[in-house]
Design a protein around this motif. Sequence first.
Motif, PDB file in Angstrom:
ATOM      1  N   GLY A  56      54.341  26.772  49.052  1.00 40.56           N
ATOM      2  CA  GLY A  56      54.932  27.748  48.147  1.00 40.56           C
ATOM      3  C   GLY A  56      53.898  28.587  47.416  1.00 40.56           C
ATOM      4  N   ARG A  57      52.617  28.221  47.540  1.00 39.40           N
ATOM      5  CA  ARG A  57      51.449  28.997  47.097  1.00 39.40           C
ATOM      6  C   ARG A  57      51.194  28.975  45.600  1.00 39.40           C
ATOM      7  N   ASP A  58      52.249  29.094  44.763  1.00 37.56           N
ATOM      8  CA  ASP A  58      52.085  29.020  43.301  1.00 37.56           C
ATOM      9  C   ASP A  58      51.107  30.048  42.734  1.00 37.56           C
ATOM     10  N   ILE A  59      51.098  31.246  43.294  1.00 34.41           N
ATOM     11  CA  ILE A  59      50.349  32.316  42.633  1.00 34.41           C
ATOM     12  C   ILE A  59      51.144  32.771  41.415  1.00 34.41           C
ATOM     13  N   PHE A  60      50.512  33.534  40.547  1.00 39.79           N
ATOM     14  CA  PHE A  60      51.193  34.047  39.368  1.00 39.79           C
ATOM     15  C   PHE A  60      51.687  35.461  39.660  1.00 39.79           C
ATOM     16  N   PRO A  61      53.005  35.639  39.857  1.00 40.79           N
ATOM     17  CA  PRO A  61      53.526  36.914  40.361  1.00 40.79           C
ATOM     18  C   PRO A  61      53.348  38.088  39.417  1.00 40.79           C
ATOM     19  N   GLN A  62      53.291  37.840  38.103  1.00 40.01           N
ATOM     20  CA  GLN A  62      53.152  38.935  37.146  1.00 40.01           C
ATOM     21  C   GLN A  62      51.688  39.257  36.822  1.00 40.01           C
ATOM     22  N   MET A  63      50.775  38.523  37.440  1.00 38.04           N
ATOM     23  CA  MET A  63      49.347  38.804  37.260  1.00 38.04           C
ATOM     24  C   MET A  63      48.828  39.538  38.484  1.00 38.04           C
ATOM     25  N   THR A  64      47.811  40.359  38.300  1.00 35.41           N
ATOM     26  CA  THR A  64      47.244  41.087  39.428  1.00 35.41           C
ATOM     27  C   THR A  64      46.473  40.131  40.344  1.00 35.41           C
ATOM     28  N   VAL A  65      46.160  40.637  41.522  1.00 36.92           N
ATOM     29  CA  VAL A  65      45.338  39.867  42.457  1.00 36.92           C
ATOM     30  C   VAL A  65      44.020  39.469  41.794  1.00 36.92           C
ATOM     31  N   GLN A  66      43.371  40.424  41.134  1.00 37.06           N
ATOM     32  CA  GLN A  66      42.100  40.137  40.474  1.00 37.06           C
ATOM     33  C   GLN A  66      42.262  39.076  39.390  1.00 37.06           C
TER      34      GLN A  66
ATOM     35  N   TYR B  59      31.751  36.348  48.925  1.00 35.29           N
ATOM     36  CA  TYR B  59      32.245  35.751  50.161  1.00 35.29           C
ATOM     37  C   TYR B  59      33.771  35.689  50.207  1.00 35.29           C
ATOM     38  N   ILE B  60      34.415  35.689  49.053  1.00 34.81           N
ATOM     39  CA  ILE B  60      35.880  35.688  49.010  1.00 34.81           C
ATOM     40  C   ILE B  60      36.420  36.957  49.652  1.00 34.81           C
ATOM     41  N   TYR B  61      35.810  38.088  49.310  1.00 34.61           N
ATOM     42  CA  TYR B  61      36.272  39.363  49.853  1.00 34.61           C
ATOM     43  C   TYR B  61      35.876  39.530  51.317  1.00 34.61           C
ATOM     44  N   ASP B  62      34.809  38.859  51.702  1.00 31.88           N
ATOM     45  CA  ASP B  62      34.413  38.869  53.110  1.00 31.88           C
ATOM     46  C   ASP B  62      35.414  38.077  53.948  1.00 31.88           C
ATOM     47  N   LEU B  63      35.871  36.933  53.414  1.00 38.34           N
ATOM     48  CA  LEU B  63      36.854  36.108  54.117  1.00 38.34           C
ATOM     49  C   LEU B  63      38.227  36.777  54.166  1.00 38.34           C
ATOM     50  N   PHE B  64      38.591  37.435  53.064  1.00 31.05           N
ATOM     51  CA  PHE B  64      39.931  38.032  52.936  1.00 31.05           C
ATOM     52  C   PHE B  64      39.787  39.498  52.524  1.00 31.05           C
ATOM     53  N   PRO B  65      39.473  40.380  53.471  1.00 30.19           N
ATOM     54  CA  PRO B  65      39.171  41.785  53.131  1.00 30.19           C
ATOM     55  C   PRO B  65      40.348  42.571  52.570  1.00 30.19           C
ATOM     56  N   ILE B  66      41.565  42.045  52.659  1.00 34.88           N
ATOM     57  CA  ILE B  66      42.699  42.760  52.065  1.00 34.88           C
ATOM     58  C   ILE B  66      42.683  42.691  50.544  1.00 34.88           C
ATOM     59  N   LEU B  67      42.039  41.684  49.986  1.00 36.41           N
ATOM     60  CA  LEU B  67      42.144  41.442  48.545  1.00 36.41           C
ATOM     61  C   LEU B  67      41.559  42.560  47.685  1.00 36.41           C
ATOM     62  N   PRO B  68      40.392  43.123  48.007  1.00 32.25           N
ATOM     63  CA  PRO B  68      39.900  44.229  47.176  1.00 32.25           C
ATOM     64  C   PRO B  68      40.854  45.422  47.180  1.00 32.25           C
ATOM     65  N   THR B  69      41.506  45.660  48.302  1.00 32.55           N
ATOM     66  CA  THR B  69      42.442  46.783  48.406  1.00 32.55           C
ATOM     67  C   THR B  69      43.601  46.629  47.434  1.00 32.55           C
ATOM     68  N   PHE B  70      44.045  45.370  47.242  1.00 32.92           N
ATOM     69  CA  PHE B  70      45.205  45.096  46.392  1.00 32.92           C
ATOM     70  C   PHE B  70      44.812  44.494  45.039  1.00 32.92           C
ATOM     71  N   ALA B  71      43.564  44.690  44.617  1.00 32.06           N
ATOM     72  CA  ALA B  71      43.050  44.016  43.427  1.00 32.06           C
ATOM     73  C   ALA B  71      43.902  44.265  42.186  1.00 32.06           C
ATOM     74  N   LYS B  72      44.470  45.465  42.051  1.00 36.95           N
ATOM     75  CA  LYS B  72      45.235  45.809  40.843  1.00 36.95           C
ATOM     76  C   LYS B  72      46.740  45.646  41.030  1.00 36.95           C
ATOM     77  N   ARG B  73      47.137  45.167  42.199  1.00 42.91           N
ATOM     78  CA  ARG B  73      48.560  44.970  42.464  1.00 42.91           C
ATOM     79  C   ARG B  73      48.989  43.586  41.996  1.00 42.91           C
ATOM     80  N   ASN B  74      50.200  43.478  41.451  1.00 41.01           N
ATOM     81  CA  ASN B  74      50.703  42.173  41.029  1.00 41.01           C
ATOM     82  C   ASN B  74      50.900  41.252  42.228  1.00 41.01           C
ATOM     83  N   GLY B  75      50.620  39.974  42.026  1.00 48.83           N
ATOM     84  CA  GLY B  75      50.748  39.011  43.118  1.00 48.83           C
ATOM     85  C   GLY B  75      52.143  38.961  43.698  1.00 48.83           C
ATOM     86  N   GLY B  76      53.145  39.154  42.841  1.00 49.43           N
ATOM     87  CA  GLY B  76      54.528  39.104  43.307  1.00 49.43           C
ATOM     88  C   GLY B  76      54.916  40.250  44.203  1.00 49.43           C
ATOM     89  N   ASP B  77      54.097  41.312  44.250  1.00 55.00           N
ATOM     90  CA  ASP B  77      54.394  42.474  45.098  1.00 55.00           C
ATOM     91  C   ASP B  77      53.771  42.358  46.481  1.00 55.00           C
TER      92      ASP B  77
END
Length: 230
Positions: free
Chosen positions: A84-94, A113-131
């Motif tokens: 279920g992942r348990d990310i915080f949906p109202q918080m941004t990716v960053q 190395y986090i961004y190297d492993l998952f290159p999508i994350l910098p693109t969505f850094a300011k997007r809420n996790g729930g989106d």
Amino acid sequence: MLTIRKMSAYYGESRVIQSLDLDVPDNRIVCLIGRNGVGKSTTLKSIMGLVKTPEGSITLDGAEIIRLPSYDRVRLGIGYVPQGRDIFPQMTVQENLELGLKAKGSREKVPDYIYDLFPILPTFAKRNGGDLSGGQQQQLAIARALVLKPKILILDEPTEGIQPSVIEDIGEAVKRVNKELGITVLIVEQFLDFVLGISDYIYIMEKGSIVREGETASLSAEEITDIMTK
């Protein structure tokens, strides 16, 4: 690395795991598989201190942790991504990633190395996790567990509800985490193709007990399926 001996686990008064033995050697990828409801996720929750484990032993690098609270287990080097992942949906990716750093009181920045492993994350850094999509959320959840480079990464059903192309990306990232960063990995998973493509060693669980184990290369998909469908 991680050793479980004669461990029992309970939900309330119901015993789900009985006298479990399991080893996760240093620098390997180990998968625990089995049908729904046999105790796989409970095993991971036991390692994290999230269910009652009144009997047995859990050691990490030789140190007994079975009586420690969950936050101390994290500080000792266990990274955990629950089903279920348990990310915080109202918080941004960053913000989700930075929260992972705060779990250990670290003031460091998110490592490159986090961004190297998952290159999508910098693109969505300011997007809420729930989106994010399910696959993007799973990548974020794994990245959050990795920001402090744990000794062992524990994943519960990482492919659940995720499209095949993203499953492949996650598999490659996990293999890189293991080979390049030297992080040991324990995965609970039901998608057999994923298990066979990523793991070094497999445990098969039935009714709270291990019924078969072995090097992945020594077990065929047909043999595993036969055991799991009896």
